[in-house]
Design a protein around this motif. Structure first.
Motif, PDB file in Angstrom:
ATOM      1  N   GLY A   1     -13.131   6.067  -0.328  1.00 20.10           N
ATOM      2  CA  GLY A   1     -13.377   4.646  -0.525  1.00 20.10           C
ATOM      3  C   GLY A   1     -14.854   4.367  -0.324  1.00 20.10           C
ATOM      4  N   LEU A   2     -15.427   3.671  -1.265  1.00 17.91           N
ATOM      5  CA  LEU A   2     -16.843   3.319  -1.202  1.00 17.91           C
ATOM      6  C   LEU A   2     -16.970   1.803  -1.055  1.00 17.91           C
ATOM      7  N   VAL A   3     -17.686   1.367  -0.051  1.00 19.90           N
ATOM      8  CA  VAL A   3     -17.983  -0.054   0.091  1.00 19.90           C
ATOM      9  C   VAL A   3     -19.388  -0.252  -0.448  1.00 19.90           C
ATOM     10  N   THR A   4     -19.456  -0.814  -1.640  1.00 14.63           N
ATOM     11  CA  THR A   4     -20.734  -1.027  -2.317  1.00 14.63           C
ATOM     12  C   THR A   4     -20.972  -2.529  -2.363  1.00 14.63           C
ATOM     13  N   TYR A   5     -21.364  -3.060  -1.229  1.00 16.11           N
ATOM     14  CA  TYR A   5     -21.495  -4.503  -1.055  1.00 16.11           C
ATOM     15  C   TYR A   5     -22.725  -5.057  -1.768  1.00 16.11           C
TER      16      TYR A   5
ATOM     17  N   ALA B   1      -9.552   6.745  -5.849  1.00 16.55           N
ATOM     18  CA  ALA B   1     -10.768   6.400  -5.122  1.00 16.55           C
ATOM     19  C   ALA B   1     -11.001   4.907  -5.344  1.00 16.55           C
ATOM     20  N   THR B   2     -11.543   4.236  -4.322  1.00 17.54           N
ATOM     21  CA  THR B   2     -11.790   2.803  -4.428  1.00 17.54           C
ATOM     22  C   THR B   2     -13.280   2.514  -4.310  1.00 17.54           C
TER      23      THR B   2
ATOM     24  N   VAL C   1      -8.876  -2.444   0.987  1.00 17.58           N
ATOM     25  CA  VAL C   1      -7.888  -1.739   0.152  1.00 17.58           C
ATOM     26  C   VAL C   1      -7.779  -0.290   0.620  1.00 17.58           C
ATOM     27  N   ALA C   2      -8.920   0.358   0.831  1.00 18.24           N
ATOM     28  CA  ALA C   2      -8.917   1.745   1.307  1.00 18.24           C
ATOM     29  C   ALA C   2      -8.237   1.845   2.671  1.00 18.24           C
ATOM     30  N   LYS C   3      -8.511   0.898   3.550  1.00 17.03           N
ATOM     31  CA  LYS C   3      -7.888   0.882   4.870  1.00 17.03           C
ATOM     32  C   LYS C   3      -6.371   0.807   4.749  1.00 17.03           C
TER      33      LYS C   3
ATOM     34  N   ALA D   1       0.834  -1.206   0.000  1.00 13.77           N
ATOM     35  CA  ALA D   1       0.000   0.000   0.000  1.00 13.77           C
ATOM     36  C   ALA D   1       0.867   1.253   0.000  1.00 13.77           C
ATOM     37  N   ALA D   2       1.919   1.264   0.808  1.00 13.32           N
ATOM     38  CA  ALA D   2       2.816   2.425   0.860  1.00 13.32           C
ATOM     39  C   ALA D   2       3.506   2.624  -0.486  1.00 13.32           C
TER      40      ALA D   2
END
Length: 166
Positions: free
Chosen positions: A55-59, A28-29, A38-40, A13-14
């Motif tokens: 980051g959007l969690v679109t479950y 943006a995720t 991934v956003a975390k 990630a870094a």
């Protein structure tokens, strides 16, 4: 190969963050099966506000439709775990957030929910930039729910960086 550790995910990630920063891009995720992991990982690094937008969690399918503009017909025709859906998720994320780069993930982490055509461990990834056709790819991961999700996060971070570097 083994399951990636938290330290491995943090390094990847870094590294992706430095690549984005170096290119002057913001990401943006849009995540489904990875639930924002991934956003975390991207925001665990100090200074990530330089390159991370949202980051959007679109479950659910409904969230994919309402928040990202994924057409109901694509969801009905292809299923949420498909190239067509992650491509639409990337396009919707770019449009809704104004980010330079978008990453989308949708899969079946298990233990249930799989089928003969889409077994547990099937994960679709998409990424792209505004004005271009999103790139998609599918991977099949082995293991329990945590292992599938962890490997999906690692793959997303690694593959997006490779793509950004050309």
């Amino acid at each position: 190969m083994g399951e990636p550790s938290d330290a491995t995910l943090a390094r990847k990630a870094a590294s992706l963050g430095e690549c984005l920063r170096g290119q002057g891009r913001v990401i943006a995720t849009a995540e489904s099966c990875t639930g924002g992991w991934v956003a975390k990982c991207l925001t665990d690094t100090s200074g990530s506000s330089d390159y991370f937008e949202t980051g959007l969690v679109t479950y659910s399918n409904e969230a994919k439709e309402k928040l990202l503009g994924v057409p109901a017909g694509i969801l009905a025709g292809h299923g949420a775990v498909s190239s067509a859906v992650v491509s639409a998720m990337v396009s919707g994320t770019l449009e809704k957030t104004g980010a330079d780069v978008a990453l989308a993930v949708s899969g079946i982490a298990g233990p249930g929910g799989g089928s003969a055509e889409k077994p547990v461990g099937t994960v679709w990834f998409g990424w792209g930039v505004a004005g271009s056709t999103p790139v998609t790819t599918c991977k099949q991961f082995e293991g329990d729910r945590d292992q599938v999700r962890r490997e999906a996060v690692e793959f997303a971070l690694k593959r997006l960086k490779r793509w950004l570097q050309g």
